[in-house]
Design an enzyme around this catalytic site. Sequence first.
Site, PDB file in Angstrom:
ATOM      1  CB  CYS A  61      -0.779   0.152   1.370  1.00  0.00           C
ATOM      2  SG  CYS A  61       0.008   0.192   2.559  1.00  0.00           S
ATOM      3  CB  CYS A  64       7.099   0.337   4.033  1.00  0.00           C
ATOM      4  SG  CYS A  64       6.258  -1.154   5.102  1.00  0.00           S
ATOM      5  CB  CYS A 156       3.533  -6.918   2.614  1.00  0.00           C
ATOM      6  SG  CYS A 156       1.872  -6.285   3.205  1.00  0.00           S
ATOM      7  CB  CYS A 188       1.639  -3.378   9.256  1.00  0.00           C
ATOM      8  SG  CYS A 188       0.479  -3.016   7.620  1.00  0.00           S
ATOM      9  CB  CYS A 229       1.343  -3.660  28.065  1.00  0.00           C
ATOM     10  SG  CYS A 229      -0.312  -2.851  27.609  1.00  0.00           S
ATOM     11  CB  CYS A 253      -6.312  -6.035  30.097  1.00  0.00           C
ATOM     12  SG  CYS A 253      -5.489  -7.082  28.828  1.00  0.00           S
ATOM     13  CB  CYS A 259      -4.904  -7.017  22.995  1.00  0.00           C
ATOM     14  SG  CYS A 259      -3.046  -6.240  23.062  1.00  0.00           S
ATOM     15  CB  CYS A 268       5.081  -0.989  19.604  1.00  0.00           C
ATOM     16  SG  CYS A 268       5.351  -1.487  17.860  1.00  0.00           S
ATOM     17  CB  CYS A 280      -1.661   0.137  18.636  1.00  0.00           C
ATOM     18  SG  CYS A 280      -0.934   0.453  16.873  1.00  0.00           S
ATOM     19  CB  CYS A 290       1.339  -5.608  12.392  1.00  0.00           C
ATOM     20  SG  CYS A 290       1.994  -4.145  13.156  1.00  0.00           S
TER      21      CYS A 290
END
Length: 322
Positions: A61, A64, A156, A188, A229, A253, A259, A268, A280, A290
């Site tokens: 798409c 990236c 991908c 992603c 987290c 949570c 999740c 992340c 996220c 991802c």
Amino acid sequence: MERLERDLEFYGVSRRDFLKYCASFAVLFGLSELEFTRRLAHAVEKAERKPPVIWLEGQDCAGCTVSFAGLLYPPVGAIILDKLSLRYHETLMASAGELAESVYHETVKEGGYVLVVEGSIPSSDDRFCLVGGRPFREIVLEASKNATCILAVGACASFGGIPKATVSKGMGVKDLVSGKPIINLPTCPVHPDHLVGTILYILTTGKLPELDDFNRPKMYYSQSIHDNCRRRGHFEAGNFLQDWNDPAQKDYCLFEKGCKGPMTYADCPIRRWNSGTNFCIDCGAPCVGCAEPGFYDEMSPIYTAESEASRKILALKKSGLI
Ligand code: SF4
């Protein structure tokens, strides 16, 4: 250091900002800030013949590419990328048609370039993803032959991603190419720091970073999202969010909202996205997994705990393993 000083002045980057940027990478590379800066300056000075890069896009798409282009700000990242010669990139290059194709073919013939692949490769047959009338699979095989190493960017190109769940049965570079060093940089889209950090590692050390079983650099993919987290306490206490509209549940949570953090390995929660702004889960969205080879099929449905991945997480929780 002379050329580096000139680059800092040209891009309007203060020495302080530059050193701060270097410090964040130095820790990851296991080097002192001083040693890292010295090596980086050396890499910049000797980059007279910029390492050539070919960037191919298949079933993607262009997310990236957008992530990569975002590196033009902050300009510190641009200084690093300016040391590369991006010879071919369908979305970013100014040239088109025969001129662009001739540059591609000349670079492949010369060899010694870094091949970046974005997007998956159809595995079911050659009707899908034709570029200039040629199957993408054929182009990746051709371009990989004389490459020194291959960076598969995004979910991908790493493992097939969303196109793996479609009729073209998309696959990652590693499913097609053998005998070449391949580094997978999933998520992603690809995280810009993961891309620039990996290129920096290769430029400053002259070798590939240490990789895990899925060819991901360990420096970015060795800890689970779940382990870092801030909602983890609620997971342990069994407080699972049911209603996004209830303010009392806002920090609960997100497991029951799908999740996949307990089985997803990426940094992340620490590195965050958009220059460290957020990621996220802290925005109230579940981790979709991802960075993992099972994305997308194994992770869907995304917003409920009915996926294969969610069942595995539940089994691990019941046996006390998470
Ligand atoms: Fe965080 Fe997801 Fe783990 Fe819950 S399941 S603690 S939201 S990573």
